[in-house]
Structure formats: structure tokens, C-alpha cells
Design an enzyme around this catalytic site. Structure first.
Site, PDB file in Angstrom:
ATOM      1  N   ASP A  50      -4.255  -5.132   6.371  1.00 17.92           N
ATOM      2  CA  ASP A  50      -5.026  -5.921   5.236  1.00 17.92           C
ATOM      3  C   ASP A  50      -3.722  -6.984   4.975  1.00 17.92           C
ATOM      4  OD1 ASP A  50      -6.098  -7.113   3.077  1.00 17.92           O
ATOM      5  OD2 ASP A  50      -5.646  -5.522   1.663  1.00 17.92           O
ATOM      6  N   SER A  87       0.718  -1.104   0.103  1.00 22.25           N
ATOM      7  CA  SER A  87      -0.085  -0.197  -0.043  1.00 22.25           C
ATOM      8  C   SER A  87       0.764   1.373   0.197  1.00 22.25           C
ATOM      9  CB  SER A  87      -0.829   0.043   1.187  1.00 22.25           C
ATOM     10  OG  SER A  87      -1.864   0.971   1.179  1.00 22.25           O
ATOM     11  N   HIS A 106      -2.871  -1.549  -3.076  1.00 24.76           N
ATOM     12  CA  HIS A 106      -4.091  -0.494  -2.856  1.00 24.76           C
ATOM     13  C   HIS A 106      -4.019   0.628  -3.662  1.00 24.76           C
ATOM     14  CE1 HIS A 106      -4.423  -2.169   1.437  1.00 24.76           C
ATOM     15  NE2 HIS A 106      -4.717  -3.201   0.686  1.00 24.76           N
TER      16      HIS A 106
END
Length: 414
Positions: A354, A229, A257
Site C-alpha cells: 500500500d 503500518s 493502518h
């Protein structure tokens, strides 16, 4: 508009996060400065209307974070970025730009040239001023990139030091807490895909001595999955660059992401900067060694094993799992189901948790999970959560992760 609750400010941080705002719009400069100034733990040290103004002010204002617009007169953000980083190397640059195709291309170019992260900006001033989501995302990114970690330690899963290893294609049952969801079917019947095991399904580990590293399994991977991310694009280039000569042996699937418009642009830049065959993942596409498949922004991408033994890409609806798009948990868990201990997972820098549940799923199949270390991470959220849950097989900077992945692919793991 009701004020957003202040994000918690950690005790270990004595000084607030110093932020400079650079945007040619007086309205945007004012709004961003106001929101940030109202947040505990953030200090706005200046607002500037062009790249030239912020460069002239450096290093005197000494910002930890610079919010940089790209489309500005006098000197635009792309031109200013390398000059900013050269004059203030300790600063982190977060690009704040529109979600147009042109804006996405410029943003991706800036990320490959040293920007730390980006924040999609609403298309007009009215949407900027009325978007609670934009304001909340702005504050969260500034705090995270500024050094505020958000890991819920009490809920982190734990596994034994060396979990039982199941055969790569075995379908041994998982705990009853792991609901089964079938991936939308293509023509051929497929094995069921199980959602990640909830973190609450396992007891918390004792972390009094710091993150516990699992023994590295001496298994030669047949595929690699990577999650990232904040700060991910640069970490991906560093990791994959070390793996370049051996990627021809396995398929690589990446969940980074990002919004939908970035997918194909990021694949193009990854191919250009890393010299690797990168494409945007497509539903039903057969996984081929030597190809990097990038999950489309805003869409969950998983892998599955068909009845004939072939491995393919499958897509899940964006609402299928939590707030993160694409989901690292779903990708990691599907790799565990499709490849068992012959999957190799890599978790790079990023906000949030995540990937932790997916790492638990992988660890229970005996797969190796390599995570980026805190010192090299922009935000030690994703890798830190996995490490502190005791699910990491190794904790290293990106270049060393790439080298260890090569050793595993060559069957020469230490």
C-alpha cells in the site's frame, strides 16, 4: 476448519521464526500455538499464562516474537512489556488484545512503550476458534515481523529518473489506465480525484544494482502526507519529533493502518508523546498549517482542492480501495492531485505494498517521496516496495527522514 495454506518461507532464512505465546486463557494459548506450529517457517518455543512466566523464561527460550495478551492475572501485559524488552531486547512483541475501548487504550499505550504491532482479538473463545480471518492475520503478522518480506517485484511500477514536473495546481491528464473517481461532494465544486495508477501501467525497472533513488527535487512543500503500518506508531514519533519546530508551517495528514476504534486514541497518544497538535480527521475540515490530521481507523481519508483554492479533508467509503484501511495509496494520490510537486510524502515501516501506486502518482507530479530504510523498519514492505519501484527520493531511518523534511521545509534541501 480447513487448514490455511502455508505462507512461503524465504530461502535466505535458515532458522524458523521462534514464537512464544502469552495468554491467561488455556483455550487461546492452545489455538494460537496449534495454528502457528502448523505453519511452515514458524516454531512455537513456549506458551505462558502470565507476564511473570514469560519473564522468568527469558532469555532461555529466546523467542524472536512474543504474542502478548494485556489483561492477565499475576502480571498483566502492560506491566510485563518493559521488563520483557529489557530482558530480551532482540524480541519483537505483538500485542493480541480485544477491540473494546479499554483494550484499544491499553494496546496504544503498549505500542508507544515499545510493542512492535498488535492484532485485534475476537471478543470470546468461540469467535477466536472459528475466525479464519483472525488465524490468517495472526500467521501473516508473525511471518512478516519475523522477517518474511512479501514484495511482488515483477509488478512494481517504474518511472524515469527525473519525471516531468507539473505545476502544483495544473490538471494535466494522466494515463488512460487511471480511472477518475469524484470524491463525495461537499457544498463547493471540486477538481476530480483520480484513483492511483495501476502498477501494471508501467514497465518493471532493472533492480540488479538494488533500489534506484530518484533525484531529490528542491521544492518547498506546502503539505506532508505520511503512510505507515506495522511498527508505524514508534516510527511516526521519531519522524515527527525531528519536524516538531517546522510543522507549524504545513498541515500533515497520516494514514496509519488500524481498526476504527483506534483513531482518536492514537491521535491523543501522538499528541502526548510527540508534543504535537494531532486530531482525528473529519470530513470537510479545512487543512490548517501546524495540525496533524490522523485518518480514522477503518476509513479512507483523502485531501482535495476546492474551486476557491482551499484544501480540505474528504472521506471515501471503506470499500473504495483494497484491503488496507485507511488506504495510503488513496491519500498519496489525492495529495498529488491537490498539491502537485508541493506535496511531500513519507512512507514508513509496514506490511504490504500500500502506497506504491500513490507514490507513482506523486513522482509523476515531481513530488518528493521519502521512505524508511530496511535496517530500521520492523517490516520493509510499504517502504521497500516504493524503493524497489524506483520511486523513492531518499531512503533513510525515521530520524533522518525528519531532518531531511525540515531541510525541505526550510528551502535548504541538499
Amino acid at each position: 476448519m480447513a487448514a490455511l495454506p502455508h505462507a512461503p518461507f524465504p530461502r535466505q532464512m535458515v532458522q524458523p521464526v521462534r514464537v512464544a505465546v502469552v495468554d491467561d486463557s488455556v483455550v487461546v494459548r492452545g489455538l494460537l500455538s496449534k495454528w502457528l506450529s502448523e505453519t511452515s517457517g514458524i516454531e512455537v518455543v513456549g506458551a505462558f499464562k502470565s507476564g511473570r512466566e514469560i519473564i522468568d523464561a527469558l532469555p532461555g527460550v529466546a523467542p524472536r516474537i512474543i504474542l502478548l495478551d494485556l489483561d492477565m492475572p499475576d502480571m498483566d501485559g502492560i506491566t510485563a512489556l518493559p521488563l520483557i524488552l529489557a530482558k530480551s531486547p532482540q524480541s519483537r512483541v505483538i500485542v493480541v488484545s480485544s477491540l473494546s475501548v479499554h483494550g484499544a487504550e491499553l494496546t496504544m499505550r503498549s505500542l508507544m512503550r515499545g510493542a512492535t504491532d498488535y492484532l485485534p482479538k475476537p471478543s470470546n473463545h468461540r469467535e477466536v476458534s472459528t475466525s479464519a480471518d483472525f488465524r490468517q492475520a495472526l500467521v501473516a503478522k508473525v511471518l512478516a515481523v519475523g522477517g518474511v518480506r512479501a514484495i511482488t517485484r515483477a509488478a512494481s511500477p517504474a518511472v524515469p529518473a527525473r519525471p516531468p514536473v507539473a505545476p502544483p495546481v495544473a490538471r494535466s491528464p494522466f494515463p488512460a489506465t487511471s480511472p477518475i473517481q469524484r470524491i463525495p461532494s461537499a457544498a463547493s465544486p471540486v477538481a476530480p480525484f483520480r484513483q492511483p495508477v495501476p502498477a501494471s501501467a508501467a514497465a518493471p525497472a532493472d533492480r540488479s544494482a538494488g533500489p534506484q533513488v530518484r533525484p531529490l527535487e528542491r521544492v518547498r512543500p506546502k503539505m506532508v502526507v505520511i503512510g505507515a503500518s506495522t511498527g508505524g506508531p514508534q516510527a511516526l514519533v521519531l519522524t515527527l519529533g525531528r519536524m516538531k519546530n517546522l510543522i507549524a508551517r504545513v498541515p500533515v495528514v497520516i494514514a496509519q493502518h488500524m481498526p476504527p476504534i483506534f483513531g482518536s486514541i492514537f491521535a491523543s497518544h501522538l499528541k502526548q508523546h510527540a508534543g504535537l497538535p494531532a486530531v482525528e480527521a473529519v470530513e470537510g475540515k479545512s487543512l490548517q498549517p501546524g495540525t496533524i490530521y490522523l485518518a480514522p481507523g477503518g476509513c479512507h481519508t483523502v485531501v482535495r482542492r476546492k474551486a476557491d483554492g482551499q484544501h480540505v479533508i474528504a472521506m471515501l467509503p471503506s470499500e473504495a480501495r483494497g484491503p488496507w484501511r485507511p488506504s495510503i495509496d488513496l491519500l498519496f494520490s489525492s495529495a498529488a492531485e491537490a498539491y502537485g510537486n508541493e506535496a511531500l510524502a513519507i512512507a514508513l515501516t509496514g506490511m504490504g505494498r500500500d502506497g506504491t501506486e500513490g507514490a507513482l502518482h506523486l513522482s509523476r507530479r515531481g513530488a518528493n517521496v521519502l521512505v524508511q530504510d530496511e535496517a530500521s523498519s520492523v517490516v520493509w514492505g510499504i517502504p521497500g516496495s516504493i524503493a524497489e519501484a524506483g520511486l523513492a527520493s531518499s531512503i533513510l531511518p525515521p530520524e533522518k527522514i525528519g531532518e531531511l523534511a525540515v531541510a525541505l521545509l526550510e528551502g535548504q534541501a541538499p
